[in-house]
Design a protein around this motif. Structure first.
Motif, PDB file in Angstrom:
ATOM      1  N   LEU A 195      16.168  45.926  36.882  1.00  0.00           N
ATOM      2  CA  LEU A 195      16.722  47.250  36.644  1.00  0.00           C
ATOM      3  C   LEU A 195      15.597  48.255  36.430  1.00  0.00           C
ATOM      4  O   LEU A 195      14.784  48.092  35.519  1.00  0.00           O
ATOM      5  CB  LEU A 195      17.627  47.221  35.410  1.00  0.00           C
ATOM      6  N   ILE A 196      15.559  49.263  37.289  1.00  0.00           N
ATOM      7  CA  ILE A 196      14.618  50.376  37.134  1.00  0.00           C
ATOM      8  C   ILE A 196      15.392  51.524  36.503  1.00  0.00           C
ATOM      9  O   ILE A 196      16.487  51.862  36.961  1.00  0.00           O
ATOM     10  CB  ILE A 196      14.077  50.851  38.500  1.00  0.00           C
ATOM     11  N   THR A 197      14.834  52.109  35.454  1.00  0.00           N
ATOM     12  CA  THR A 197      15.371  53.343  34.880  1.00  0.00           C
ATOM     13  C   THR A 197      14.195  54.294  34.684  1.00  0.00           C
ATOM     14  O   THR A 197      13.039  53.862  34.750  1.00  0.00           O
ATOM     15  CB  THR A 197      16.057  53.106  33.510  1.00  0.00           C
ATOM     16  N   PRO A 198      14.444  55.560  34.423  1.00  0.00           N
ATOM     17  CA  PRO A 198      13.331  56.481  34.163  1.00  0.00           C
ATOM     18  C   PRO A 198      12.578  56.188  32.860  1.00  0.00           C
ATOM     19  O   PRO A 198      11.530  56.767  32.624  1.00  0.00           O
ATOM     20  CB  PRO A 198      14.015  57.850  34.097  1.00  0.00           C
ATOM     21  N   TRP A 199      13.066  55.283  32.024  1.00  0.00           N
ATOM     22  CA  TRP A 199      12.402  54.989  30.749  1.00  0.00           C
ATOM     23  C   TRP A 199      11.932  53.541  30.618  1.00  0.00           C
ATOM     24  O   TRP A 199      11.122  53.238  29.752  1.00  0.00           O
ATOM     25  CB  TRP A 199      13.295  55.370  29.564  1.00  0.00           C
ATOM     26  N   THR A 221      21.479  60.280  30.545  1.00  0.00           N
ATOM     27  CA  THR A 221      21.738  61.657  30.105  1.00  0.00           C
ATOM     28  C   THR A 221      21.302  61.859  28.657  1.00  0.00           C
ATOM     29  O   THR A 221      20.914  62.959  28.280  1.00  0.00           O
ATOM     30  CB  THR A 221      23.229  62.031  30.261  1.00  0.00           C
ATOM     31  N   ARG A 222      21.334  60.795  27.853  1.00  0.00           N
ATOM     32  CA  ARG A 222      20.877  60.876  26.458  1.00  0.00           C
ATOM     33  C   ARG A 222      19.367  60.682  26.345  1.00  0.00           C
ATOM     34  O   ARG A 222      18.760  61.092  25.370  1.00  0.00           O
ATOM     35  CB  ARG A 222      21.606  59.831  25.609  1.00  0.00           C
ATOM     36  N   MET A 223      18.764  60.036  27.331  1.00  0.00           N
ATOM     37  CA  MET A 223      17.329  59.740  27.293  1.00  0.00           C
ATOM     38  C   MET A 223      16.480  60.869  27.881  1.00  0.00           C
ATOM     39  O   MET A 223      15.278  60.941  27.620  1.00  0.00           O
ATOM     40  CB  MET A 223      17.042  58.455  28.082  1.00  0.00           C
TER      41      MET A 223
END
Length: 149
Positions: free
Chosen positions: A47-51, A16-18
């Motif tokens: 770990l996959i994240t949007p960033w 939410t902060r990224m």
């Protein structure tokens, strides 16, 4: 060992902060793949994240490791992996090794997942012992007679 769901929830909150940053790929979601306990190592997954995409390692509580921000080596049969140590109130001590960042090269979750699954396959692969050179009958006789092989 924290659950996959707890780790994903933590990173969704970070997301939410990224979300407004240029490194954020809105086509991707937080997902921890292959999360499993590994004897003598702790727990490990990708770990996959949007960033970013990281090798995510949670060492055993009793492990003697350097302090937060320092590097530690995760030794597996497939090789040694240099990780950065983190400490968080929610997750405790964990470490990560960057695999991809930013994630703009992945058009969708399926593509990121395919990459993560390949990383898992390679990381959890047992290293194979070196194979002895194939010795032909002719080479054996040459060697026995003092010639080149």
């Amino acid at each position: 060992m924290h659950s996959r769901e707890a780790i994903e929830a933590y990173y969704r909150a970070v997301g939410t902060r990224m979300a407004g940053l240029p490194v954020y790929n809105p086509a991707l979601a937080v997902e921890l793949l292959g999360w499993r306990a590994v004897e003598g190592v702790g727990a490990l997954g990708v770990l996959i994240t949007p960033w970013c995409m990281n090798l995510f390692w949670q060492p055993p509580a009793e492990a003697e490791l350097p302090t937060k921000g320092e590097r530690a080596v995760l030794s597996l049969p497939s090789g040694d992996y240099e990780c950065t140590l983190h400490e968080d109130e929610s997750l405790g001590r964990y470490a990560s090794a960057s695999l991809c960042s930013p994630m703009q090269d992945f058009p969708d979750q399926a593509g990121a997942r395919a990459m993560a699954e390949e990383v898992l396959r390679l990381v959890f692969a047992e290293s194979e012992p070196p194979q002895p050179a194939q010795l032909t009958r002719r080479a054996l006789f040459r060697r026995a007679l003092g010639g080149a092989s």
